[in-house]
Scaffold this active site. Structure first.
Site, PDB file in Angstrom:
ATOM      1  N   ASP A  90     -10.813   2.858   4.411  1.00  0.00           N
ATOM      2  CA  ASP A  90     -11.121   1.425   4.312  1.00  0.00           C
ATOM      3  C   ASP A  90     -12.623   1.196   4.183  1.00  0.00           C
ATOM      4  O   ASP A  90     -13.050   0.109   3.778  1.00  0.00           O
ATOM      5  CB  ASP A  90     -10.679   0.707   5.608  1.00  0.00           C
ATOM      6  CG  ASP A  90      -9.378  -0.072   5.436  1.00  0.00           C
ATOM      7  OD1 ASP A  90      -9.072  -0.487   4.305  1.00  0.00           O
ATOM      8  OD2 ASP A  90      -8.684  -0.255   6.456  1.00  0.00           O
ATOM      9  N   GLN A 140      -4.450  -1.766   9.829  1.00  0.00           N
ATOM     10  CA  GLN A 140      -4.474  -3.103   9.233  1.00  0.00           C
ATOM     11  C   GLN A 140      -5.032  -4.124  10.215  1.00  0.00           C
ATOM     12  O   GLN A 140      -4.685  -4.108  11.402  1.00  0.00           O
ATOM     13  CB  GLN A 140      -3.042  -3.483   8.801  1.00  0.00           C
ATOM     14  CG  GLN A 140      -2.945  -4.735   7.955  1.00  0.00           C
ATOM     15  CD  GLN A 140      -3.529  -4.593   6.545  1.00  0.00           C
ATOM     16  OE1 GLN A 140      -3.722  -3.498   6.030  1.00  0.00           O
ATOM     17  NE2 GLN A 140      -3.834  -5.708   5.918  1.00  0.00           N
ATOM     18  N   LYS A 156       0.845  -1.204   0.000  1.00  0.00           N
ATOM     19  CA  LYS A 156       0.000   0.000   0.000  1.00  0.00           C
ATOM     20  C   LYS A 156       0.881   1.255   0.000  1.00  0.00           C
ATOM     21  O   LYS A 156       0.638   2.197  -0.753  1.00  0.00           O
ATOM     22  CB  LYS A 156      -0.942  -0.004   1.216  1.00  0.00           C
ATOM     23  CG  LYS A 156      -2.040  -1.068   1.109  1.00  0.00           C
ATOM     24  CD  LYS A 156      -2.836  -1.265   2.403  1.00  0.00           C
ATOM     25  CE  LYS A 156      -3.806  -2.437   2.269  1.00  0.00           C
ATOM     26  NZ  LYS A 156      -4.575  -2.726   3.487  1.00  0.00           N
TER      27      LYS A 156
HETATM   28  N1  GUN Z   1      -6.720  -6.868   6.250  1.00  0.00           N
HETATM   29  C1  GUN Z   1      -7.066  -7.532   5.124  1.00  0.00           C
HETATM   30  N2  GUN Z   1      -7.600  -6.697   4.201  1.00  0.00           N
HETATM   31  C2  GUN Z   1      -7.608  -5.467   4.780  1.00  0.00           C
HETATM   32  C3  GUN Z   1      -8.038  -4.198   4.328  1.00  0.00           C
HETATM   33  O1  GUN Z   1      -8.553  -4.009   3.209  1.00  0.00           O
HETATM   34  N3  GUN Z   1      -7.872  -3.172   5.222  1.00  0.00           N
HETATM   35  C4  GUN Z   1      -7.335  -3.357   6.453  1.00  0.00           C
HETATM   36  N4  GUN Z   1      -7.245  -2.293   7.269  1.00  0.00           N
HETATM   37  N5  GUN Z   1      -6.931  -4.535   6.914  1.00  0.00           N
HETATM   38  C5  GUN Z   1      -7.058  -5.578   6.057  1.00  0.00           C
END
Ligand code: GUN
Length: 309
Positions: A134, A111, A67
């Site tokens: 998110d 995350q 990311k």
């Molecule tokens: N863990 C797995 N996919 C995601 C996501 O799209 N966002 C976040 N914050 N954690 C994740």
């Protein structure tokens, strides 16, 4: 022939197409990078995404560093906040409050999964909805359900964009979503039933307690699998000509690989691919689309802010 997918010969006479998430994501990234350049040229603020990770889970670290790297590629600013697994809930909540108030940061993510001693719901609810790129906050999920403007979570939105940009029509189809997580399965089932294209599906959501899983999956025109079990979907669960979207990315030990593991989807790709009209590979299908969706949400955050000025 449609724009992106590679045509691949199959045994069933016609052909199946790989839904190439990398190619579609590359097109979207170019569009986002061009918008960032325009913002910069107009003297506006470029998007700034912050990502918080707690602990040392290898898969989560890889996702978060992808990311951050994508932010750099697109001309975004980014901040990575890596906290030890010993971080308390109160310390993490304090970090969330700090990011809520930091006017330099347009959007941020925490995350998941988080260590067991931290209540994930409490953390999600502490994030300001307007910075929740998110789309996990109850307010944003509620707005999504009502079809109001919001941040749609990255994975479901990435899947919609992949279908849209590759000309996969969904209206009137039977869509089966496998898995009822808050992040993927549940929002995906709502989005596929909305009055929109992609959407307008008759949706069935199946999960670990579903009695006739094989039968229901085999009736799907569109099968979206987000259950987190490597190669769970076998050929007898897929109808001839189905569209198969594989959200899974499980690390399976494999000594022949440089990292000691192979990445496996929730679908047994080799067994299933020749029955499909479209199928996403793992890696290179949904994953790249998820990251680019997060970038789209972060760009929206700054566009909203720039508009308010
Ligand atoms: N863990 C797995 N996919 C995601 C996501 O799209 N966002 C976040 N914050 N954690 C994740």
């Amino acid at each position: 022939m449609r724009g992106f997918p590679l045509e691949v010969e199959s045994n069933i006479g016609d052909f199946m197409q790989i839904l190439d998430g990398r190619a579609t994501a590359a097109q979207l990234k170019k569009e986002i990078a061009d918008k960032v350049k325009k913002i910069q040229a107009a003297g506006g603020k470029v998007p700034h995404l912050a990502a918080v990770i707690v602990g040392d889970d290898g898969a989560s670290q890889t996702y978060v560093s992808n990311k951050v790297r994508t932010c750099e590629e697109l001309g975004f600013e980014s901040t990575l906040i890596a906290l030890p697994s010993s971080t308390s809930e109160a310390e993490l909540l304090a970090k969330v409050h700090e990011l809520n108030e930091n006017t330099e940061v347009d959007g941020f993510i925490v995350q998941v999964p988080l260590p067991d001693h931290i209540d994930e719901d409490k953390v999600t609810e502490a994030i300001k909805p307007e910075k929740d790129v998110d789309g996990f906050h109850p307010e944003n999920l509620g707005r999504m359900m009502l079809g109001l403007p919001t941040y749609i979570s990255a994975t479901p939105n990435g899947i919609l964009e992949l279908l849209r940009r590759n000309g996969v029509k969904t209206t009137g189809k039977h869509c089966v979503v496998v898995g009822r997580s808050n992040i993927v399965g549940t929002p995906m089932s709502i989005l596929m039933s909305r009055n929109a294209e992609p959407g307008n599906c008759t949706v069935t959501l199946v999960h670990s307690r579903t009695a006739n899983m094989q039968e229901v999956c085999a009736s799907a025109d569109i099968l979206i699998v987000a259950i987190g079990k490597a190669e769970f979907v076998s050929a007898d669960m897929v109808k001839e000509g189905a569209v198969v979207i594989d959200v899974g990315t499980t690390r399976v030990p494999d000594e022949s690989k440089p990292k000691g593991f192979a990445l496996k989807g929730d679908v047994d790709f080799e067994a299933v691919k020749d029955k499909c009209s479209f199928i996403t590979p793992v890696p290179g299908g949904v994953g790249p689309m998820t990251i680019v969706s997060l970038m789209q949400n972060t760009l929206r955050a700054v566009e909203r802010k720039n508009k308010k000025k």
